[in-house]
Design an enzyme around this catalytic site. Structure first.
Site, short mmCIF file in Angstrom:
data_model
loop_
_atom_site.label_atom_id
_atom_site.label_comp_id
_atom_site.label_asym_id
_atom_site.label_seq_id
_atom_site.Cartn_x
_atom_site.Cartn_y
_atom_site.Cartn_z
N TYR A 104 10.62 40.30 -9.14
CA TYR A 104 10.59 38.85 -9.28
C TYR A 104 11.65 38.17 -8.42
O TYR A 104 11.44 37.05 -7.93
CB TYR A 104 10.72 38.45 -10.75
CG TYR A 104 9.39 38.56 -11.46
CD1 TYR A 104 8.44 37.55 -11.37
CD2 TYR A 104 9.05 39.71 -12.16
CE1 TYR A 104 7.20 37.67 -11.96
CE2 TYR A 104 7.81 39.85 -12.75
CZ TYR A 104 6.89 38.82 -12.65
OH TYR A 104 5.65 38.94 -13.23
N GLN A 142 -2.94 28.06 -12.25
CA GLN A 142 -2.61 29.43 -12.64
C GLN A 142 -1.43 29.95 -11.83
O GLN A 142 -0.93 31.04 -12.11
CB GLN A 142 -3.83 30.32 -12.41
CG GLN A 142 -5.06 29.90 -13.19
CD GLN A 142 -6.30 30.67 -12.74
OE1 GLN A 142 -6.44 31.85 -13.04
NE2 GLN A 142 -7.18 30.01 -12.01
N ASN A 143 -1.01 29.20 -10.83
CA ASN A 143 0.04 29.66 -9.93
C ASN A 143 1.42 29.44 -10.54
O ASN A 143 1.65 28.48 -11.27
CB ASN A 143 -0.07 28.93 -8.59
CG ASN A 143 -1.41 29.18 -7.92
OD1 ASN A 143 -2.03 30.22 -8.14
ND2 ASN A 143 -1.86 28.24 -7.12
N HIS A 160 0.49 29.62 -16.51
CA HIS A 160 1.09 30.96 -16.45
C HIS A 160 2.60 30.92 -16.26
O HIS A 160 3.22 31.95 -16.01
CB HIS A 160 0.45 31.78 -15.32
CG HIS A 160 -0.97 32.16 -15.60
ND1 HIS A 160 -1.87 32.54 -14.61
CD2 HIS A 160 -1.67 32.23 -16.76
CE1 HIS A 160 -3.05 32.80 -15.16
NE2 HIS A 160 -2.95 32.62 -16.45
N CYS A 214 25.75 33.50 -26.18
CA CYS A 214 24.53 34.32 -26.22
C CYS A 214 24.63 35.54 -25.32
O CYS A 214 24.67 36.68 -25.79
CB CYS A 214 23.30 33.49 -25.86
SG CYS A 214 21.74 34.44 -25.98
N GLY A 251 -9.54 27.31 -5.01
CA GLY A 251 -8.85 28.55 -4.68
C GLY A 251 -8.69 29.51 -5.84
O GLY A 251 -7.68 30.20 -5.92
N GLU A 279 -15.21 31.77 -0.80
CA GLU A 279 -16.53 32.35 -1.01
C GLU A 279 -17.02 32.01 -2.40
O GLU A 279 -16.28 31.46 -3.23
CB GLU A 279 -16.48 33.86 -0.81
CG GLU A 279 -15.44 34.53 -1.67
CD GLU A 279 -15.10 35.94 -1.21
OE1 GLU A 279 -14.57 36.70 -2.04
OE2 GLU A 279 -15.34 36.26 -0.04
#
Length: 312
Positions: A104, A142-143, A160, A214, A251, A279
């Site tokens: 990440y 969703q990105n 997400h 913390c 997309g 497509e």
């Protein structure tokens, strides 16, 4: 990846989205036949666009790919010797948080060099322009790369999560984090080459929570495989899809659940849906419009100012 939280809704949407599963009247059959041949007539789409008051735009990895963002999908979609689904899980993080953070960290650093493309810009400009006319645009993405935010989109639902937010595994605090590197131990780490030696960073040197007292281990605030989507975000998504009178799918492959059911849900209640994708997808035949090709090319003219718009 069917999220447990959305299973009930997804079943309801499937039953609504597939016309033709039950005996249908000739009128319904005609509708199904028409839906099986989506139009690519831009002039017709523009007429629908000109009348829409609440536009929902669902975006996926295809939009980001045109900005040069790695998708980690399909052939060659590896980071070192692993695919994303092998690293983007709670189990992978529990086993090896150092490896997952390297992955990440690499993605965060890559994104710092990437910029919104004409599709992102067209969406943000459309939102700004229509808001002055009492019309609304919401982006449901969703990105996790925040390129919509960089482009200026305000009404944004990131289903997400985001690469640039962290969540504490101890206290649960969620915070924006744009540090580069995110912690000193990750500086210069995360190279994607398969021959790269793994860093093996001790847990105490990985990103730590900065809330008073913390010091818990941070994780990326993204939805991993096997995790449920945030119910509050899903509630917002449902609300927006219920009121939209035009939906664009941009997309996205329409295979990742529950997002794959969003547009069919809208189409099932008779609202025009336009798909902009390289497509055809499994959902294409359920939509009124389909515009093949790169989103950065097809979307800007679709969302440009219509001649009937009055700009104050």
């Amino acid at each position: 990846m069917l999220m447990s939280l959305f299973q009930l809704t997804a079943r309801r949407l499937v039953s609504r989205a597939y016309c033709g599963l039950k005996a249908a009247s000739s009128k319904k059959q005609k509708v199904c036949l028409e839906m099986a041949r989506p139009s690519s007539n831009m002039a017709d789409f523009r007429e629908v666009f000109a009348k829409a008051k609440h536009i929902a735009i669902i975006t996926g990895a295809g939009v980001s790919a045109e900005s040069g963002v790695p998708t980690f999908r399909g052939a060659g979609g590896f980071w070192r010797k692993w695919q994303a689904q092998e690293l983007a899980t709670p189990e992978a993080f529990a086993r090896n948080p150092s490896r997952v953070w390297e992955f990440y960290h690499y993605r965060r650093e890559v994104m710092l060099s990437k910029h919104p493309n004409p599709a992102h810009v067209a969406i943000a400009e459309c939102e700004r322009r229509l808001s002055k006319q009492g019309r609304s645009v919401v982006v449901i993405t969703q990105n996790i790369d925040e390129l919509h935010r960089k482009a200026g989109t305000k009404h944004l639902l990131e289903i997400h999560g985001s690469l640039f937010k962290t969540r504490c595994t101890n206290c649960g605090n969620v915070a924006a984090n744009y540090k580069s590197p995110i912690c000193p131990a990750l500086a210069g780490k995360g190279a994607p080459d398969p021959e790269t030696e793994e860093a093996v960073i001790p847990v105490e040197d990985l990103p730590q929570c900065e809330e008073d007292g913390c010091n818990g281990l941070l994780r990326p605030h993204v939805v991993w495989f096997g995790e449920a989507l945030d119910p509050d975000v899903l509630t917002e998504v449902e609300k927006e899809l219920d009121i939209c009178d035009l939906c664009l799918v941009v997309g996205t492959s329409s295979v990742v659940y529950p997002a794959a059911m969003f547009a069919p849900q809208v189409s099932a209640r008779g609202v025009p849906v336009a798909e902009f994708n390289m497509e055809a997808t499994p959902a294409t035949n359920r939509f009124r419009f389909h515009f093949p090709g790169p989103c950065a090319t097809t979307l800007p003219p679709a969302l440009a100012r219509h001649q009937t718009e009055i700009i104050s």
